[in-house]
Design a protein around this motif. Structure first.
Motif, short mmCIF file in Angstrom:
data_model
loop_
_atom_site.label_atom_id
_atom_site.label_comp_id
_atom_site.label_asym_id
_atom_site.label_seq_id
_atom_site.Cartn_x
_atom_site.Cartn_y
_atom_site.Cartn_z
N ASN A 1 1.12 -1.63 -0.01
CA ASN A 1 0.00 0.44 -0.41
C ASN A 1 0.94 1.01 -0.71
O ASN A 1 1.89 1.41 1.04
CB ASN A 1 -0.34 -0.11 1.39
CG ASN A 1 -2.56 -1.43 1.04
OD1 ASN A 1 -2.19 -1.73 -0.05
ND2 ASN A 1 -2.09 -1.32 2.50
N ARG B 1 -0.37 7.90 -3.38
CA ARG B 1 -0.52 8.00 -4.52
C ARG B 1 0.37 8.64 -4.77
O ARG B 1 -0.06 9.53 -4.97
CB ARG B 1 -2.12 7.94 -4.93
CG ARG B 1 -2.72 8.67 -6.59
CD ARG B 1 -3.76 9.30 -6.56
NE ARG B 1 -4.76 8.21 -7.95
CZ ARG B 1 -4.88 7.30 -7.98
NH1 ARG B 1 -5.19 6.53 -7.00
NH2 ARG B 1 -5.46 7.59 -9.09
N VAL C 1 -2.87 3.70 -3.03
CA VAL C 1 -2.80 2.69 -3.55
C VAL C 1 -2.37 1.76 -3.92
O VAL C 1 -1.59 1.27 -2.64
CB VAL C 1 -2.86 3.07 -5.31
CG1 VAL C 1 -3.04 4.25 -6.30
CG2 VAL C 1 -0.86 3.45 -5.32
N ARG C 2 -2.90 -0.30 -3.66
CA ARG C 2 -2.20 -1.28 -3.03
C ARG C 2 -1.58 -1.97 -5.11
O ARG C 2 -2.34 -1.61 -6.17
CB ARG C 2 -4.07 -1.51 -3.18
CG ARG C 2 -2.75 -3.58 -3.22
CD ARG C 2 -2.98 -3.69 -1.79
NE ARG C 2 -3.22 -5.19 -1.05
CZ ARG C 2 -2.39 -5.85 0.12
NH1 ARG C 2 -2.28 -5.04 0.74
NH2 ARG C 2 -2.77 -6.80 0.23
N VAL C 3 -0.76 -1.47 -4.92
CA VAL C 3 0.10 -2.74 -5.99
C VAL C 3 0.96 -3.51 -5.63
O VAL C 3 1.29 -4.05 -4.49
CB VAL C 3 1.87 -1.90 -6.41
CG1 VAL C 3 2.81 -1.96 -7.25
CG2 VAL C 3 1.46 0.27 -5.93
N GLU D 1 -6.08 -11.51 -5.30
CA GLU D 1 -5.09 -10.63 -5.89
C GLU D 1 -3.83 -11.56 -6.45
O GLU D 1 -3.37 -11.44 -7.42
CB GLU D 1 -4.74 -9.84 -4.94
CG GLU D 1 -5.18 -8.88 -3.73
CD GLU D 1 -4.55 -7.25 -2.96
OE1 GLU D 1 -5.15 -6.87 -2.64
OE2 GLU D 1 -4.06 -8.32 -2.49
N TRP E 1 -2.04 -2.78 -9.89
CA TRP E 1 -1.95 -1.19 -9.11
C TRP E 1 -3.80 -1.31 -9.03
O TRP E 1 -4.53 -1.57 -10.42
CB TRP E 1 -1.79 -0.36 -8.93
CG TRP E 1 -1.98 0.91 -10.09
CD1 TRP E 1 -1.89 0.10 -11.41
CD2 TRP E 1 -2.85 1.76 -9.64
NE1 TRP E 1 -2.74 1.62 -11.91
CE2 TRP E 1 -3.25 2.77 -10.94
CE3 TRP E 1 -3.79 2.21 -8.71
CZ2 TRP E 1 -4.11 3.36 -11.70
CZ3 TRP E 1 -4.56 3.81 -9.46
CH2 TRP E 1 -4.72 4.00 -10.51
N ARG E 2 -4.88 -0.67 -7.63
CA ARG E 2 -5.64 0.04 -8.11
C ARG E 2 -5.72 0.49 -7.06
O ARG E 2 -4.91 0.91 -5.63
CB ARG E 2 -6.72 -1.81 -8.23
CG ARG E 2 -6.96 -1.90 -6.59
CD ARG E 2 -8.62 -3.06 -6.70
NE ARG E 2 -8.05 -3.82 -6.12
CZ ARG E 2 -9.40 -4.99 -6.20
NH1 ARG E 2 -9.86 -5.31 -6.88
NH2 ARG E 2 -9.22 -5.61 -4.80
N THR E 3 -7.18 1.38 -6.40
CA THR E 3 -6.93 2.68 -5.39
C THR E 3 -6.81 1.13 -3.75
O THR E 3 -7.88 0.07 -4.36
CB THR E 3 -8.51 3.15 -5.11
OG1 THR E 3 -8.10 3.78 -6.54
CG2 THR E 3 -8.38 3.81 -4.20
N TRP F 1 -7.98 -4.19 -11.82
CA TRP F 1 -7.10 -3.97 -11.72
C TRP F 1 -6.23 -2.77 -12.62
O TRP F 1 -6.85 -3.43 -13.82
CB TRP F 1 -6.26 -5.18 -11.80
CG TRP F 1 -6.75 -5.63 -10.55
CD1 TRP F 1 -6.96 -6.22 -9.13
CD2 TRP F 1 -5.87 -5.48 -9.01
NE1 TRP F 1 -7.09 -7.25 -8.45
CE2 TRP F 1 -6.05 -6.67 -7.85
CE3 TRP F 1 -4.54 -4.33 -8.54
CZ2 TRP F 1 -5.98 -5.76 -6.81
CZ3 TRP F 1 -3.90 -4.65 -7.16
CH2 TRP F 1 -4.84 -5.10 -6.22
N ILE G 1 0.73 -0.94 -14.94
CA ILE G 1 1.66 -0.09 -13.76
C ILE G 1 1.98 1.18 -14.24
O ILE G 1 1.58 1.74 -13.94
CB ILE G 1 2.26 -0.62 -12.78
CG1 ILE G 1 3.57 0.04 -12.05
CG2 ILE G 1 3.51 -1.07 -14.29
CD1 ILE G 1 2.38 0.39 -10.41
N LEU H 1 -0.32 3.82 -13.85
CA LEU H 1 -0.01 4.88 -13.11
C LEU H 1 1.11 5.79 -13.01
O LEU H 1 1.05 7.49 -12.16
CB LEU H 1 0.29 3.90 -11.99
CG LEU H 1 0.76 4.50 -10.40
CD1 LEU H 1 -1.30 5.57 -9.59
CD2 LEU H 1 0.97 3.32 -8.85
#
Length: 109
Positions: free
Chosen positions: A19, A22, A31-33, A68, A81-83, A95, A98, A101
């Motif tokens: 996490n 952003r 964001v969760r990568v 995930e 990634w996504r929020t 998703w 990258i 982003l």
């Protein structure tokens, strides 16, 4: 420093989830990568090579979920990634690769 974790897969590779704040001018949210790599060090190196220099993984507080892991394994780049969800509540957001982003959005005329 970021919260996150990792999961070692049966074939010896790992999926790392982080996490991160952003990377936007307004600094809103995080964001969760997810990164699929041969080991944790290579996963972090992949992110650092994209310009995320201050990325570290300490501990395993927020490992990737099975959903995930499936998402990152089915992506050709192995880097998505996504929020980040708020308060641990699951999100239905898709998703994204990258590069969407990292690159600034293209202005449409």
């Amino acid at each position: 420093m970021a919260t996150g974790g990792f999961c070692k897969l049966p074939n010896g590779t790992v999926v790392v989830a982080l996490n991160l704040p952003r990377p936007a001018a307004d600094g809103s949210g995080s964001v969760r990568v997810l990164v699929h790599a041969q080991n944790r060090a290579r996963a972090l190196t992949r992110l650092r090579n994209l310009g995320m220099r201050a990325v570290y993984l300490r501990g395993n507080a927020a490992p990737p979920t099975p959903d995930e892991i499936t998402a990152v394994l089915h992506h050709p780049d192995g880097l998505i990634w996504r929020t980040a969800p708020d308060n641990g509540v699951s999100t239905t957001e898709l998703w994204r690769p990258i590069r969407s982003l990292i690159r600034p959005p293209v202005a449409r005329v």
